[in-house]
Motif scaffolding. Structure first.
Motif: not given
Length: 270
Positions: A142-148, A228-230, A235-236, A251-253
């Motif tokens: 699990k990962k959690d990121t907060v973006v304002m 999560y990249e930015g 959008g996100f 492989y990256i999408a």
């Protein structure tokens, strides 16, 4: 008179039928399984030089001493050891007795194995019938990121979930014999919460990336993670990584979740 005129044609037809039947019988004999050879194959076979078990034969199945290699059904046909795995492979048998097996691997090298007749030896104990274990991380990440954004708190939750979806990958062991390893795939969930309200939630499966990753690759690949990249005006942005187990290639999408809670998937690199 008509009957006599047709006699040559009738004789020719009978000859053709007899030849065809004879050819079919020869073909059946050529493809017939060698049950005597299969009986001699029963038991534990080891490499005397390396002093390690290569495989064990029980009935119609070959078992390997490691827990990640999938047992494989086999036949002996026309002096060849045929392994009926994900891809059928044949290995010419040069010599087979009650105690000796010599065959050629895919490189043309001769492999010499000996049968272990000592039922109490450690070599027998190394082979665990029907104890195959698929490879998986067996844990939830699990990962959690907060973006304002404009004073609004956006919680982005990413969760990697192990599944029971099996992925088969072929490898070659030390003797040059093709073996199939089984891995378990993952699903990855993205959940976006704005001010305690879930605005986006989706479980991603690897089949959703068929348009961005070659189908031949994706069948052997595992969905490893989503990062999560930015964010920007679109959008996100997230990066989904997928790769074939035990290889350095990934492989990256790119996944973009727009602010109206729609997502798109696009290829960014090999």
């Amino acid at each position: 008179m008509t009957l006599y005129k047709n006699i040559p044609f009738i004789l020719l037809s009978l000859a053709f039928i007899l030849v065809s039947c004879k050819y079919e019988n020869k073909e059946k004999d050529f493809c017939k399984e060698d049950l005597k050879a299969k009986k001699m194959m029963q038991g534990v076979w080891y490499d005397e030089l390396e002093d390690n078990v290569v495989f064990s034969v029980n009935g119609d199945t070959i078992f390997y001493p490691d827990s990640i290699s999938l047992p494989v059904a086999f036949t002996v046909i026309n002096d060849s050891l045929c392994l009926n795995g994900a891809i059928m492979t044949k290995y010419p048998i040069k010599n087979l007795t009650e105690h000796l097996l010599i065959f050629k691997n895919q490189n043309g090298d001769e492999i010499k194995l000996f049968k272990d007749e000592n039922a109490s030896s450690k070599k027998v104990d190394l082979v665990k019938y029907n104890r195959h274990v698929a490879i998986n991380q067996h844990r939830i990440i699990k990962k959690d990121t907060v973006v304002m954004l404009e004073g609004v708190k956006n919680h982005i939750y990413i969760q990697v979930n192990p599944t029971t979806y099996k992925v088969s990958k072929s490898n070659y062991d030390n003797e040059g014999v093709r073996v199939d390893n089984i891995y378990y795939d993952n699903t990855v969930s993205i959940c976006i919460v704005k001010n305690s309200v879930k605005t986006f939630i989706h479980d991603f499966h690897k089949k959703e990336f068929l348009g961005t990753i070659p189908s031949g690759i994706i069948q052997q690949s595992i969905l490893n993670d989503i990062i999560y990249e930015g964010h920007d005006s679109d959008g996100f942005h997230f990066y989904a990584t997928m790769g074939i187990p035990d290889t350095p290639s990934n492989y990256i999408a790119e996944i973009i979740v727009s602010y109206n809670n729609k997502h798109t998937i696009s290829k960014i690199m090999n």
